[in-house]
Design a protein around this motif. Structure first.
Motif, PDB file in Angstrom:
ATOM      1  N   TRP A  98     108.161   7.355-106.469  1.00 27.33           N
ATOM      2  CA  TRP A  98     107.564   8.401-105.632  1.00 27.33           C
ATOM      3  C   TRP A  98     107.249   9.586-106.532  1.00 27.33           C
ATOM      4  O   TRP A  98     108.142  10.168-107.138  1.00 27.33           O
ATOM      5  CB  TRP A  98     108.569   8.773-104.550  1.00 27.33           C
ATOM      6  CG  TRP A  98     108.111   9.675-103.458  1.00 27.33           C
ATOM      7  CD1 TRP A  98     107.004  10.458-103.417  1.00 27.33           C
ATOM      8  CD2 TRP A  98     108.789   9.887-102.207  1.00 27.33           C
ATOM      9  NE1 TRP A  98     106.941  11.143-102.233  1.00 27.33           N
ATOM     10  CE2 TRP A  98     108.023  10.811-101.479  1.00 27.33           C
ATOM     11  CE3 TRP A  98     109.966   9.393-101.649  1.00 27.33           C
ATOM     12  CZ2 TRP A  98     108.412  11.252-100.209  1.00 27.33           C
ATOM     13  CZ3 TRP A  98     110.348   9.830-100.395  1.00 27.33           C
ATOM     14  CH2 TRP A  98     109.576  10.748 -99.673  1.00 27.33           C
ATOM     15  N   ARG A 135     105.432   3.498-105.271  1.00 25.65           N
ATOM     16  CA  ARG A 135     105.082   3.232-103.868  1.00 25.65           C
ATOM     17  C   ARG A 135     104.368   4.405-103.207  1.00 25.65           C
ATOM     18  O   ARG A 135     103.626   4.215-102.240  1.00 25.65           O
ATOM     19  CB  ARG A 135     106.352   2.899-103.083  1.00 25.65           C
ATOM     20  CG  ARG A 135     107.044   1.627-103.533  1.00 25.65           C
ATOM     21  CD  ARG A 135     108.384   1.420-102.855  1.00 25.65           C
ATOM     22  NE  ARG A 135     108.242   1.309-101.417  1.00 25.65           N
ATOM     23  CZ  ARG A 135     109.279   1.250-100.576  1.00 25.65           C
ATOM     24  NH1 ARG A 135     110.515   1.304-101.039  1.00 25.65           N
ATOM     25  NH2 ARG A 135     109.068   1.148 -99.278  1.00 25.65           N
ATOM     26  N   LYS A 136     104.575   5.609-103.708  1.00 23.05           N
ATOM     27  CA  LYS A 136     104.059   6.796-103.031  1.00 23.05           C
ATOM     28  C   LYS A 136     103.564   7.778-104.088  1.00 23.05           C
ATOM     29  O   LYS A 136     104.330   8.175-104.973  1.00 23.05           O
ATOM     30  CB  LYS A 136     105.186   7.411-102.199  1.00 23.05           C
ATOM     31  CG  LYS A 136     104.778   8.289-101.047  1.00 23.05           C
ATOM     32  CD  LYS A 136     105.993   8.515-100.140  1.00 23.05           C
ATOM     33  CE  LYS A 136     105.637   9.285 -98.891  1.00 23.05           C
ATOM     34  NZ  LYS A 136     106.795   9.381 -97.958  1.00 23.05           N
ATOM     35  N   GLU A 171     101.836   2.057-101.783  1.00 21.73           N
ATOM     36  CA  GLU A 171     101.619   1.993-100.341  1.00 21.73           C
ATOM     37  C   GLU A 171     100.954   3.243 -99.786  1.00 21.73           C
ATOM     38  O   GLU A 171     100.173   3.165 -98.836  1.00 21.73           O
ATOM     39  CB  GLU A 171     102.965   1.787 -99.634  1.00 21.73           C
ATOM     40  CG  GLU A 171     103.636   0.478 -99.973  1.00 21.73           C
ATOM     41  CD  GLU A 171     104.971   0.337 -99.283  1.00 21.73           C
ATOM     42  OE1 GLU A 171     104.979   0.065 -98.065  1.00 21.73           O
ATOM     43  OE2 GLU A 171     106.014   0.515 -99.949  1.00 21.73           O
ATOM     44  N   LEU A 172     101.270   4.404-100.335  1.00 24.98           N
ATOM     45  CA  LEU A 172     100.703   5.658 -99.841  1.00 24.98           C
ATOM     46  C   LEU A 172     100.075   6.418-100.995  1.00 24.98           C
ATOM     47  O   LEU A 172     100.717   6.615-102.037  1.00 24.98           O
ATOM     48  CB  LEU A 172     101.786   6.513 -99.169  1.00 24.98           C
ATOM     49  CG  LEU A 172     101.320   7.836 -98.543  1.00 24.98           C
ATOM     50  CD1 LEU A 172     102.141   8.166 -97.288  1.00 24.98           C
ATOM     51  CD2 LEU A 172     101.419   9.013 -99.530  1.00 24.98           C
ATOM     52  N   TRP A 182      98.324   3.743 -96.460  1.00 33.58           N
ATOM     53  CA  TRP A 182      98.107   5.128 -96.045  1.00 33.58           C
ATOM     54  C   TRP A 182      97.329   5.844 -97.153  1.00 33.58           C
ATOM     55  O   TRP A 182      97.854   6.084 -98.239  1.00 33.58           O
ATOM     56  CB  TRP A 182      99.452   5.821 -95.800  1.00 33.58           C
ATOM     57  CG  TRP A 182     100.271   5.155 -94.729  1.00 33.58           C
ATOM     58  CD1 TRP A 182     100.125   5.303 -93.373  1.00 33.58           C
ATOM     59  CD2 TRP A 182     101.369   4.240 -94.898  1.00 33.58           C
ATOM     60  NE1 TRP A 182     101.059   4.540 -92.703  1.00 33.58           N
ATOM     61  CE2 TRP A 182     101.832   3.876 -93.608  1.00 33.58           C
ATOM     62  CE3 TRP A 182     102.013   3.695 -96.021  1.00 33.58           C
ATOM     63  CZ2 TRP A 182     102.899   3.002 -93.419  1.00 33.58           C
ATOM     64  CZ3 TRP A 182     103.073   2.812 -95.834  1.00 33.58           C
ATOM     65  CH2 TRP A 182     103.499   2.483 -94.544  1.00 33.58           C
ATOM     66  N   CYS A 213     111.618   5.892 -98.553  1.00 29.68           N
ATOM     67  CA  CYS A 213     110.386   6.181 -99.314  1.00 29.68           C
ATOM     68  C   CYS A 213     109.126   6.156 -98.450  1.00 29.68           C
ATOM     69  O   CYS A 213     108.518   7.193 -98.218  1.00 29.68           O
ATOM     70  CB  CYS A 213     110.255   5.216-100.495  1.00 29.68           C
ATOM     71  SG  CYS A 213     108.931   5.636-101.654  1.00 29.68           S
ATOM     72  N   THR A 214     108.725   4.987 -97.979  1.00 23.49           N
ATOM     73  CA  THR A 214     107.487   4.898 -97.202  1.00 23.49           C
ATOM     74  C   THR A 214     107.700   4.455 -95.764  1.00 23.49           C
ATOM     75  O   THR A 214     106.741   4.412 -94.994  1.00 23.49           O
ATOM     76  CB  THR A 214     106.505   3.899 -97.852  1.00 23.49           C
ATOM     77  OG1 THR A 214     107.142   2.620 -97.929  1.00 23.49           O
ATOM     78  CG2 THR A 214     106.084   4.357 -99.240  1.00 23.49           C
ATOM     79  N   ARG A 215     108.923   4.130 -95.402  1.00 21.60           N
ATOM     80  CA  ARG A 215     109.152   3.613 -94.054  1.00 21.60           C
ATOM     81  C   ARG A 215     109.891   4.640 -93.204  1.00 21.60           C
ATOM     82  O   ARG A 215     110.814   5.315 -93.669  1.00 21.60           O
ATOM     83  CB  ARG A 215     109.946   2.294 -94.099  1.00 21.60           C
ATOM     84  CG  ARG A 215     109.218   1.185 -94.845  1.00 21.60           C
ATOM     85  CD  ARG A 215     107.848   0.835 -94.264  1.00 21.60           C
ATOM     86  NE  ARG A 215     107.934   0.120 -93.007  1.00 21.60           N
ATOM     87  CZ  ARG A 215     107.856  -1.195 -92.882  1.00 21.60           C
ATOM     88  NH1 ARG A 215     107.704  -1.976 -93.945  1.00 21.60           N
ATOM     89  NH2 ARG A 215     107.930  -1.757 -91.689  1.00 21.60           N
ATOM     90  N   TYR A 224     101.621   6.248 -88.544  1.00 19.25           N
ATOM     91  CA  TYR A 224     103.066   6.118 -88.693  1.00 19.25           C
ATOM     92  C   TYR A 224     103.730   6.341 -87.341  1.00 19.25           C
ATOM     93  O   TYR A 224     103.217   7.093 -86.496  1.00 19.25           O
ATOM     94  CB  TYR A 224     103.585   7.196 -89.635  1.00 19.25           C
ATOM     95  CG  TYR A 224     103.865   6.804 -91.053  1.00 19.25           C
ATOM     96  CD1 TYR A 224     104.874   5.891 -91.364  1.00 19.25           C
ATOM     97  CD2 TYR A 224     103.171   7.394 -92.105  1.00 19.25           C
ATOM     98  CE1 TYR A 224     105.163   5.566 -92.677  1.00 19.25           C
ATOM     99  CE2 TYR A 224     103.454   7.080 -93.428  1.00 19.25           C
ATOM    100  CZ  TYR A 224     104.458   6.170 -93.713  1.00 19.25           C
ATOM    101  OH  TYR A 224     104.743   5.848 -95.021  1.00 19.25           O
TER     102      TYR A 224
END
Length: 439
Positions: free
Chosen positions: A108, A130-131, A153-154, A177, A304-306, A345
């Motif tokens: 992140w 991931r972010k 992911e984001l 995202w 983190c992303t969830r 989300y």
């Protein structure tokens, strides 16, 4: 919040989390006395410009926040920290990100609101990333090596100077995202949306605010009484902060809110604030019944992303299906109008516990031209993955049975690693309608 005096007196021995904001110009060496336990170090809001070359002695350090400090170069020592997963340098003065500053364990990275013109090719080695938040910089392109960041992911790249849309992004198997408004490649489209987003003018003097309902990155939402010509009514008023957020620009959010039009699962926009004494932009929206609440909380440092759901969150099959169907219908409506929500989300969904929902928060919204149907389709399939995450979360909290199995199976299709094989939102709505009939 801790104090330097506590640190120096040894009162923080064994601490896992340390937060110091006291005008620091130099890194306190006493922090190293916590090396055996320290995992989260928050030095945001100080006057630091460098970090010590031996920072890697903090072998358990997972999270480092240095936002709001006048750093100009991301410190290379970060890349030598063996456990560092999250780095936050928002609103500094960064213009350079060295290859060596990126640790291989990175998940992140927050570099929002700086002066960065280029990213190093070495970011492609961060395969666990991931972010990534890059809004409000001076980037003209993304390094093609980022295509190796297959865990991403984001991504926030709004309000930069990117000349061409990096189409390879839409091949990333986990990207769900994305916010990209406010770049030269979409400047004409952005301007058209902002110019055409007309709604009823509401004079500020006709609004009497009465308390804060909530606050986000882009603005503050107030409860208000509106003395409209047709009669007084209670409303919600969102006043924008007028600055770059982690997601993008308030102007894009305003245009998306207005341009989204009417839909049962979108909060109605009633008008636009005019004549605010500080010239603050704002929207007047319908006041939602207080029975509605957020479906979940935002992601944590660990997830983190969830999103983070209450430990006791459970849904009946009928409620879970109604939530999923409502959000899928809202997303289909947005994509038909050329709007990519960008932040689909659970924490941006209001629900009443019985399946009725509203999709909110357009702070990460971007636009796609109807003249480019191929890209529009690919952006939709990217956002379908975000919906797949929501479906998976609902299924995990729904009583076992035929409907739960159906939601889980649809989630698997939406989360597919090949974006081009994912269904579109119209197909998803039809599938969910079929599940309802079968039940």
């Amino acid at each position: 919040m801790h104090t330097l005096e506590q640190l120096r007196a040894g009162a923080l021995a064994g601490a896992r989390h340390l937060k110091l904001a006291c005008g620091l110009r130099d890194f306190p060496r006493e922090i190293f006395e916590l090396a055996d336990t320290l995992e989260i170090l928050d030095l945001a809001g100080n006057e630091l410009t460098t970090l010590p070359d031996d920072l890697s002695r903090l072998t358990r350090l997972r999270v480092l926040f240095c936002s709001g400090n006048p750093f100009e170069v991301l410190p290379e020592v970060l890349g030598r920290c063996p456990a560092l997963q999250m780095i936050g340098f928002k609103s500094c003065r960064l213009h350079t990100v060295p290859d060596a500053a990126l640790p291989p364990t990175l998940r992140w990275l927050i570099l929002t609101d700086n002066r960065i013109e280029t990213l190093p090719a070495g970011i492609g080695r961060c395969t666990g990333l991931r972010k990534l938040a890059l809004a409000g910089n001076r980037l003209t392109a993304l390094p093609p090596e980022m295509a190796a960041c297959t865990s991403l992911e984001l991504l926030r790249i709004a309000a930069n100077r990117i000349a061409a849309f990096p189409d390879w992004l839409l091949d990333l198997p986990r990207l769900a995202w994305l916010a990209y408004a406010g770049n030269p490649f979409c400047a004409t489209l952005d301007a058209a949306w902002q110019a055409e987003a007309h709604t009823r003018p509401v004079p500020w003097v006709a609004l009497a605010t009465d308390g804060v309902l909530g606050e986000g990155a882009s603005g503050v939402i107030h409860r208000a009484a509106w003395s409209a010509p047709e009669g007084a009514r209670a409303v919600a008023v969102k006043l924008f902060k007028g600055e770059v957020t982690s997601d993008g620009l308030p102007a894009s959010e305003r245009a998306a809110c207005v341009g989204a039009g009417s839909h049962p699962q979108l909060i109605p926009v009633l008008g636009e604030v005019t004549g605010h004494p500080a010239d603050t932009a704002g929207l007047v929206m319908a006041l939602i019944d207080p029975a509605f609440r957020s479906l979940a909380g935002p992601p944590s440092l660990d997830t983190c992303t969830r999103d983070v759901y209450p430990a006791d969150a459970r849904f009946t099959p009928a409620t879970a299906l109604a939530i999923a169907r409502g959000i899928a219908a809202a997303a289909a409506h947005l994509h038909q109008r050329g709007i990519v929500h960008g932040d689909l989300y659970a924490h941006n969904i209001l629900h009443d516990g019985e399946g009725r929902v509203f999709l909110g928060d357009f702070g990460a919204a971007s636009f796609v031209s109807p003249a480019d149907p191929a890209r529009a389709r690919r952006l939709e399939q990217m956002e379908v993955r975000a919906f797949g995450c929501l479906l998976e979360e609902l299924a995990e909290r729904t009583a076992p049975g035929v409907l739960c199995d159906g939601l889980a199976a649809l989630a698997a299709r939406c989360l597919g690693a090949v974006p081009a094989l994912r269904p579109g939102f119209d197909e998803i709505v039809r599938h969910l309608d079929g599940l309802a009939v079968a039940a």
